[in-house]
Scaffold this motif. Structure first.
Motif, short mmCIF file in Angstrom:
data_model
loop_
_atom_site.label_atom_id
_atom_site.label_comp_id
_atom_site.label_asym_id
_atom_site.label_seq_id
_atom_site.Cartn_x
_atom_site.Cartn_y
_atom_site.Cartn_z
N THR A 211 -6.42 1.94 3.13
CA THR A 211 -5.61 2.40 4.26
C THR A 211 -6.47 3.12 5.29
OG1 THR A 211 -3.72 2.65 2.77
CG2 THR A 211 -3.56 3.73 4.91
N ALA B 42 -2.15 9.18 5.15
CA ALA B 42 -2.17 7.75 4.78
C ALA B 42 -0.76 7.20 4.65
CB ALA B 42 -2.94 7.57 3.47
N ILE B 43 0.14 7.98 4.06
CA ILE B 43 1.53 7.54 3.92
C ILE B 43 2.19 7.44 5.28
CG2 ILE B 43 3.79 8.19 3.00
CD1 ILE B 43 2.33 9.39 0.60
N LEU C 108 0.82 -1.21 0.00
CA LEU C 108 0.00 0.00 0.00
C LEU C 108 0.86 1.26 0.00
CD1 LEU C 108 -2.79 -1.01 2.55
CD2 LEU C 108 -3.00 -0.84 0.07
N LEU D 121 0.84 4.25 -2.89
CA LEU D 121 0.55 5.65 -2.59
C LEU D 121 1.73 6.55 -2.93
CD1 LEU D 121 -1.47 5.40 0.75
CD2 LEU D 121 -2.32 5.72 -1.58
N GLY E 107 1.54 7.06 -6.55
CA GLY E 107 0.47 8.01 -6.84
C GLY E 107 0.88 9.44 -6.56
N GLY E 108 1.61 9.65 -5.46
CA GLY E 108 2.11 10.99 -5.17
C GLY E 108 3.08 11.47 -6.23
N ILE F 109 -4.95 3.31 -7.22
CA ILE F 109 -4.26 4.18 -6.25
C ILE F 109 -5.27 4.77 -5.28
CG2 ILE F 109 -2.92 6.31 -6.01
CD1 ILE F 109 -1.56 5.62 -8.64
N TRP G 248 -5.74 4.12 -1.08
CA TRP G 248 -5.95 5.15 -0.06
C TRP G 248 -7.18 4.82 0.79
CZ3 TRP G 248 -9.49 8.63 1.71
CH2 TRP G 248 -9.02 9.69 2.48
N PRO H 166 -5.13 11.29 -4.46
CA PRO H 166 -5.09 9.89 -4.93
C PRO H 166 -6.15 9.56 -5.97
CG PRO H 166 -5.14 10.04 -2.51
CD PRO H 166 -5.53 11.37 -3.05
#
Length: 271
Positions: free
Chosen positions: A186, A214-215, A29, A33, A36-37, A179, A183, A167
């Motif tokens: 998560t 989330a990260i 996960l 992410l 995605g960022g 993605i 999120w 996301p």
């Protein structure tokens, strides 16, 4: 000797197996992410190109998605006429209730496109011409029709500040819906767990307004990702919801600054 036997007990091995499975899920996960960022950051700083560059990329099949912005129509607001016995005022400044025309109807005044998920280009916003006439939506449709690329209009609505939209916007535009799903998953994991660093309300604010919650959650909860199985975090008072709300505002500003700086750097490195 007893402790060694206990370490090899089926219950201990089951817990260790769950820890390994949970760690693998967290890492997967987290990588999704982070990717995605990176997509969002590269889309924030597209490199400048010209209309012939765009058309050449279309013919070569390099374009994956096109985002355009239309001109506003030539609409004038109501203007009260001057009295008949007085000449109209002569001025270079348009009346306050007059909407200044911003382009011909159907004219494309903004064009951004992706050549792969991490390579974005744009034509500097304004009248787009190539010697024939202004570039209109009809010509854009004719250029993109043979390639079959996805063409979408730019949304200029105000960004919502209370939840992390990154996301879902650029990744979904590129067809990478998974993605956004990562999120959401998560977030569900956070709501169903018992975090040690902050309570759920604090993490809720960091997930939404904080943008990077989330990260951070995947790295730090329920124990830091770099901890071994037999190492547990030290007991401490958890961050409460009000403090988490204040922290989320600060982290959103930090995230925005990092994204702009990293995007500018990547725009110089990537083709």
């Amino acid at each position: 000797m007893t402790s060694e036997v206990g370490d090899l007990s089926p219950r201990h091995e089951a817990r260790r197996g769950w820890w390994i499975a949970g760690t693998v899920i967290r890492v997967v996960l987290l990588l999704i992410l982070l990717f995605g960022g990176l997509l969002v950051v590269t889309a924030m700083a597209p490199t400048p190109r010209t209309l012939p560059d765009f058309q050449s990329a279309l013919k070569a099949g390099r374009v994956s998605v096109v985002v355009y912005r239309m001109s506003q129509p030539d609409v004038f607001g109501p203007v009260e006429p001057p009295p008949m016995d007085e000449p109209p005022p002569v001025t270079d400044t348009p009346p306050e209730n007059l909407v200044v025309p911003r382009g011909k109807p159907g004219e494309v005044r903004g064009l951004t496109w992706a050549e792969g998920p991490l390579v974005w280009h744009r034509i500097i916003p304004g009248p787009i011409r190539d010697g024939k006439d202004v570039y209109t939506f009809a010509r854009l449709s004719a250029d993109t029709a043979p390639s079959g690329v996805r063409v979408t209009e730019e949304i200029t609505a105000n960004q919502t500040l209370w939840y992390a939209a990154w996301p879902f916007e650029i990744p979904s535009l590129l067809g990478m819906w998974w993605i956004g799903a990562a999120w959401v998953l998560t977030l569900l994991i956070m709501l169903g767990s018992t975090p040690w660093l902050a309570n759920r309300w604090a993490w809720f604010w960091l997930f939404g307004v904080g943008q990077l919650g989330a990260i951070a959650f995947l790295i730090l909860e329920p124990r830091p990702l770099w901890y071994r199985y037999d190492r547990r975090p030290r007991q401490r008072g958890r961050i409460w919801g009000g403090l988490g709300c204040l922290m989320s505002v600060a982290t959103s500003l930090v995230a925005g600054g990092i994204a702009l700086a990293l995007g500018a750097l990547l725009s110089r490195v990537l083709p």
